[in-house]
Motif scaffolding. Sequence first.
Motif, PDB file in Angstrom:
ATOM      1  N   LEU A   1       3.825  13.659   3.637  1.00 20.51           N
ATOM      2  CA  LEU A   1       4.782  13.193   2.631  1.00 20.51           C
ATOM      3  C   LEU A   1       4.971  14.235   1.537  1.00 20.51           C
ATOM      4  O   LEU A   1       6.110  14.513   1.123  1.00 20.51           O
ATOM      5  CB  LEU A   1       4.304  11.874   2.026  1.00 20.51           C
ATOM      6  N   GLU A   2       3.880  14.808   1.057  1.00 22.55           N
ATOM      7  CA  GLU A   2       3.974  15.778  -0.038  1.00 22.55           C
ATOM      8  C   GLU A   2       4.770  17.010   0.377  1.00 22.55           C
ATOM      9  O   GLU A   2       5.634  17.487  -0.380  1.00 22.55           O
ATOM     10  CB  GLU A   2       2.568  16.182  -0.485  1.00 22.55           C
ATOM     11  N   ARG A   3       4.505  17.499   1.586  1.00 22.46           N
ATOM     12  CA  ARG A   3       5.261  18.690   2.052  1.00 22.46           C
ATOM     13  C   ARG A   3       6.728  18.368   2.235  1.00 22.46           C
ATOM     14  O   ARG A   3       7.612  19.191   1.945  1.00 22.46           O
ATOM     15  CB  ARG A   3       4.657  19.201   3.361  1.00 22.46           C
ATOM     16  N   PHE A   4       7.003  17.144   2.713  1.00 22.38           N
ATOM     17  CA  PHE A   4       8.397  16.762   2.925  1.00 22.38           C
ATOM     18  C   PHE A   4       9.132  16.641   1.604  1.00 22.38           C
ATOM     19  O   PHE A   4      10.289  17.062   1.493  1.00 22.38           O
ATOM     20  CB  PHE A   4       8.452  15.444   3.703  1.00 22.38           C
ATOM     21  N   VAL A   5       8.499  16.062   0.602  1.00 25.38           N
ATOM     22  CA  VAL A   5       9.135  15.951  -0.712  1.00 25.38           C
ATOM     23  C   VAL A   5       9.457  17.339  -1.266  1.00 25.38           C
ATOM     24  O   VAL A   5      10.541  17.550  -1.834  1.00 25.38           O
ATOM     25  CB  VAL A   5       8.243  15.154  -1.692  1.00 25.38           C
ATOM     26  N   GLU A   6       8.538  18.265  -1.096  1.00 22.85           N
ATOM     27  CA  GLU A   6       8.793  19.637  -1.562  1.00 22.85           C
ATOM     28  C   GLU A   6      10.006  20.217  -0.860  1.00 22.85           C
ATOM     29  O   GLU A   6      10.852  20.880  -1.477  1.00 22.85           O
ATOM     30  CB  GLU A   6       7.558  20.511  -1.300  1.00 22.85           C
ATOM     31  N   THR A   7      10.126  19.960   0.457  1.00 23.48           N
ATOM     32  CA  THR A   7      11.282  20.459   1.211  1.00 23.48           C
ATOM     33  C   THR A   7      12.575  19.845   0.691  1.00 23.48           C
ATOM     34  O   THR A   7      13.592  20.537   0.524  1.00 23.48           O
ATOM     35  CB  THR A   7      11.112  20.109   2.698  1.00 23.48           C
ATOM     36  N   CYS A   8      12.542  18.543   0.419  1.00 20.68           N
ATOM     37  CA  CYS A   8      13.751  17.850  -0.018  1.00 20.68           C
ATOM     38  C   CYS A   8      14.211  18.279  -1.411  1.00 20.68           C
ATOM     39  O   CYS A   8      15.396  18.196  -1.731  1.00 20.68           O
ATOM     40  CB  CYS A   8      13.514  16.338  -0.014  1.00 20.68           C
TER      41      CYS A   8
ATOM     42  N   LYS B   1       0.825  -1.213   0.000  1.00 18.09           N
ATOM     43  CA  LYS B   1       0.000   0.000   0.000  1.00 18.09           C
ATOM     44  C   LYS B   1       0.854   1.256   0.000  1.00 18.09           C
ATOM     45  O   LYS B   1       0.470   2.279  -0.579  1.00 18.09           O
ATOM     46  CB  LYS B   1      -0.939  -0.008   1.213  1.00 18.09           C
ATOM     47  N   TYR B   2       2.003   1.179   0.649  1.00 20.03           N
ATOM     48  CA  TYR B   2       2.873   2.354   0.691  1.00 20.03           C
ATOM     49  C   TYR B   2       3.574   2.563  -0.647  1.00 20.03           C
ATOM     50  O   TYR B   2       3.737   3.708  -1.100  1.00 20.03           O
ATOM     51  CB  TYR B   2       3.885   2.205   1.822  1.00 20.03           C
ATOM     52  N   ALA B   3       3.986   1.474  -1.303  1.00 18.52           N
ATOM     53  CA  ALA B   3       4.566   1.607  -2.639  1.00 18.52           C
ATOM     54  C   ALA B   3       3.541   2.171  -3.603  1.00 18.52           C
ATOM     55  O   ALA B   3       3.851   3.055  -4.423  1.00 18.52           O
ATOM     56  CB  ALA B   3       5.078   0.254  -3.122  1.00 18.52           C
ATOM     57  N   GLU B   4       2.302   1.699  -3.503  1.00 17.49           N
ATOM     58  CA  GLU B   4       1.249   2.193  -4.382  1.00 17.49           C
ATOM     59  C   GLU B   4       0.917   3.650  -4.089  1.00 17.49           C
ATOM     60  O   GLU B   4       0.620   4.422  -5.011  1.00 17.49           O
ATOM     61  CB  GLU B   4       0.015   1.306  -4.222  1.00 17.49           C
ATOM     62  N   LEU B   5       0.992   4.043  -2.814  1.00 17.39           N
ATOM     63  CA  LEU B   5       0.788   5.440  -2.452  1.00 17.39           C
ATOM     64  C   LEU B   5       1.816   6.336  -3.137  1.00 17.39           C
ATOM     65  O   LEU B   5       1.472   7.357  -3.757  1.00 17.39           O
ATOM     66  CB  LEU B   5       0.882   5.592  -0.929  1.00 17.39           C
ATOM     67  N   TRP B   6       3.078   5.944  -3.056  1.00 23.77           N
ATOM     68  CA  TRP B   6       4.130   6.734  -3.693  1.00 23.77           C
ATOM     69  C   TRP B   6       3.970   6.737  -5.203  1.00 23.77           C
ATOM     70  O   TRP B   6       4.228   7.756  -5.867  1.00 23.77           O
ATOM     71  CB  TRP B   6       5.501   6.195  -3.296  1.00 23.77           C
ATOM     72  N   GLN B   7       3.531   5.632  -5.769  1.00 24.33           N
ATOM     73  CA  GLN B   7       3.311   5.584  -7.216  1.00 24.33           C
ATOM     74  C   GLN B   7       2.236   6.557  -7.641  1.00 24.33           C
ATOM     75  O   GLN B   7       2.360   7.233  -8.668  1.00 24.33           O
ATOM     76  CB  GLN B   7       2.934   4.177  -7.648  1.00 24.33           C
TER      77      GLN B   7
ATOM     78  N   GLU C   1       0.523   2.280  11.857  1.00 22.28           N
ATOM     79  CA  GLU C   1      -0.851   2.366  11.373  1.00 22.28           C
ATOM     80  C   GLU C   1      -1.300   3.807  11.159  1.00 22.28           C
ATOM     81  O   GLU C   1      -2.491   4.084  11.040  1.00 22.28           O
ATOM     82  CB  GLU C   1      -1.808   1.655  12.336  1.00 22.28           C
ATOM     83  N   HIS C   2      -0.377   4.747  11.104  1.00 19.07           N
ATOM     84  CA  HIS C   2      -0.746   6.156  10.961  1.00 19.07           C
ATOM     85  C   HIS C   2      -1.419   6.417   9.613  1.00 19.07           C
ATOM     86  O   HIS C   2      -2.382   7.184   9.537  1.00 19.07           O
ATOM     87  CB  HIS C   2       0.494   7.043  11.118  1.00 19.07           C
ATOM     88  N   TYR C   3      -0.911   5.792   8.558  1.00 16.96           N
ATOM     89  CA  TYR C   3      -1.503   5.986   7.234  1.00 16.96           C
ATOM     90  C   TYR C   3      -2.914   5.413   7.184  1.00 16.96           C
ATOM     91  O   TYR C   3      -3.814   5.991   6.555  1.00 16.96           O
ATOM     92  CB  TYR C   3      -0.611   5.335   6.178  1.00 16.96           C
ATOM     93  N   ARG C   4      -3.133   4.281   7.834  1.00 21.23           N
ATOM     94  CA  ARG C   4      -4.464   3.668   7.826  1.00 21.23           C
ATOM     95  C   ARG C   4      -5.483   4.522   8.570  1.00 21.23           C
ATOM     96  O   ARG C   4      -6.633   4.659   8.136  1.00 21.23           O
ATOM     97  CB  ARG C   4      -4.402   2.269   8.459  1.00 21.23           C
ATOM     98  N   ILE C   5      -5.069   5.129   9.675  1.00 18.89           N
ATOM     99  CA  ILE C   5      -5.998   5.910  10.502  1.00 18.89           C
ATOM    100  C   ILE C   5      -6.149   7.336   9.967  1.00 18.89           C
ATOM    101  O   ILE C   5      -7.248   7.899   9.988  1.00 18.89           O
ATOM    102  CB  ILE C   5      -5.506   5.943  11.961  1.00 18.89           C
ATOM    103  N   TYR C   6      -5.056   7.907   9.490  1.00 17.88           N
ATOM    104  CA  TYR C   6      -5.070   9.299   9.033  1.00 17.88           C
ATOM    105  C   TYR C   6      -4.502   9.399   7.613  1.00 17.88           C
ATOM    106  O   TYR C   6      -3.436   9.983   7.400  1.00 17.88           O
ATOM    107  CB  TYR C   6      -4.251  10.173   9.984  1.00 17.88           C
ATOM    108  N   PRO C   7      -5.178   8.824   6.622  1.00 22.63           N
ATOM    109  CA  PRO C   7      -4.602   8.779   5.271  1.00 22.63           C
ATOM    110  C   PRO C   7      -4.338  10.152   4.670  1.00 22.63           C
ATOM    111  O   PRO C   7      -3.284  10.378   4.056  1.00 22.63           O
ATOM    112  CB  PRO C   7      -5.639   7.995   4.463  1.00 22.63           C
ATOM    113  N   ASP C   8      -5.273  11.086   4.830  1.00 20.70           N
ATOM    114  CA  ASP C   8      -5.091  12.407   4.223  1.00 20.70           C
ATOM    115  C   ASP C   8      -3.942  13.167   4.872  1.00 20.70           C
ATOM    116  O   ASP C   8      -3.116  13.776   4.175  1.00 20.70           O
ATOM    117  CB  ASP C   8      -6.385  13.219   4.322  1.00 20.70           C
ATOM    118  N   GLU C   9      -3.895  13.137   6.197  1.00 17.48           N
ATOM    119  CA  GLU C   9      -2.803  13.812   6.908  1.00 17.48           C
ATOM    120  C   GLU C   9      -1.458  13.190   6.558  1.00 17.48           C
ATOM    121  O   GLU C   9      -0.459  13.890   6.389  1.00 17.48           O
ATOM    122  CB  GLU C   9      -3.026  13.733   8.425  1.00 17.48           C
TER     123      GLU C   9
ATOM    124  N   VAL D   1      -0.558  11.570   3.802  1.00 22.08           N
ATOM    125  CA  VAL D   1      -0.152  11.946   2.448  1.00 22.08           C
ATOM    126  C   VAL D   1       0.312  13.399   2.425  1.00 22.08           C
ATOM    127  O   VAL D   1       1.305  13.731   1.759  1.00 22.08           O
ATOM    128  CB  VAL D   1      -1.309  11.713   1.459  1.00 22.08           C
ATOM    129  N   SER D   2      -0.395  14.255   3.135  1.00 20.62           N
ATOM    130  CA  SER D   2      -0.006  15.668   3.179  1.00 20.62           C
ATOM    131  C   SER D   2       1.395  15.841   3.762  1.00 20.62           C
ATOM    132  O   SER D   2       2.189  16.658   3.269  1.00 20.62           O
ATOM    133  CB  SER D   2      -1.030  16.464   4.001  1.00 20.62           C
TER     134      SER D   2
END
Length: 340
Positions: free
Chosen positions: A331-338, A99-105, A318-326, A328-329
């Motif tokens: 991860l997206e902000r971190f990628v922008e920082t990197c 699920k995490y690989a698919e999320l990044w994809q 289980e953070h992604y399972r409980i808080y999927p939107d948060e 992903v957000s």
Amino acid sequence: MAVAMQFGASIDRIVTGRKLVRQQCINAAARKPSGVWQANSRVWNRHSTWLTSDFDKQSTWLRALHQDSQATNKSSESLQKPLVILIGWLGAKERHFNKYAELWQRMGHKTFGYQPPTNSIVLPPIGSAKAAEFIRDVQSFQSLHLHQPVIYHIFSNAGFLFFGTVLRAIAAADALPLSPSQQLTTSACSLQHNMLQPVKGLILDSAPCRLTPSISARGFTAAVLSKPAKSIQMQHPHLVSAARLLFTPVLKFPPIANRQDQIWQAWSNTAPLCPQLYLYSSADALIPPSAVQQFQELQKQRGVQVHSKMWIDSAHCEHYRIYPDEYVSQLERFVETCCR
């Protein structure tokens, strides 16, 4: 008694395996990435490749999910999206880890996943041998996508300890003198430069903390039974108690205790000084939030830019399972920082 005898037999490998492991690290550094998956790989679908290790078919699997190299009209933005290398948690099931690989994809990233086998976390020779294989396979993956940045997404103590073993192997391989034949087959750049220079970010989900008998007992019992760690103590108190009795002398055994110290030193001395993101919870039954926060402070002292998000009720990994939107957000902000 049977468990103790099996563990004792495994410990015997520690004494006899060191020279072999050291040579494997050198070989991984010297070997040119092939750029293709060999022998026992099989095509999962048009966009992915699946590798299964003969060493531990139940718990070791590699997956590289990447876009078709024949695709046309790739934008320069997509070419520069970081590659994401995922290292899984102890006992992770294939469908959960995927699920995490698919999320990044879905976010447009090519991914490579590795699930460390259980014995590689405890037994130093096996951990080092698997680290050498991992180095070789990651170099192969990166050779398919030259000049792209890399982000590691590391889960739980198992992922943290395995990546620390990789860092230790990289530093050890660079410190050893090369023979003339190895000098001819190794690039001028060090393994540390080739492997870690492209790394622009590290994400730690539910990690880290120092191994104790209690934490190890709960974690390994939950992994073996495929049960959530948050309820393992209540549901199987006798098994957890027996595991604690086993891990108390195991973690004090000098080769194992020394390796744990070396892993933490590698995180302090060899880990790249790129931004780090910590995703953790105060409700984690295995990783105390105070331990994560203490490690963050140590990394800040190295000059690392630290980002973090602590939830109050999500369980271990289980953070992604409980808080999927948060999630992903974050991860997206971190990628922008990197990628700035």
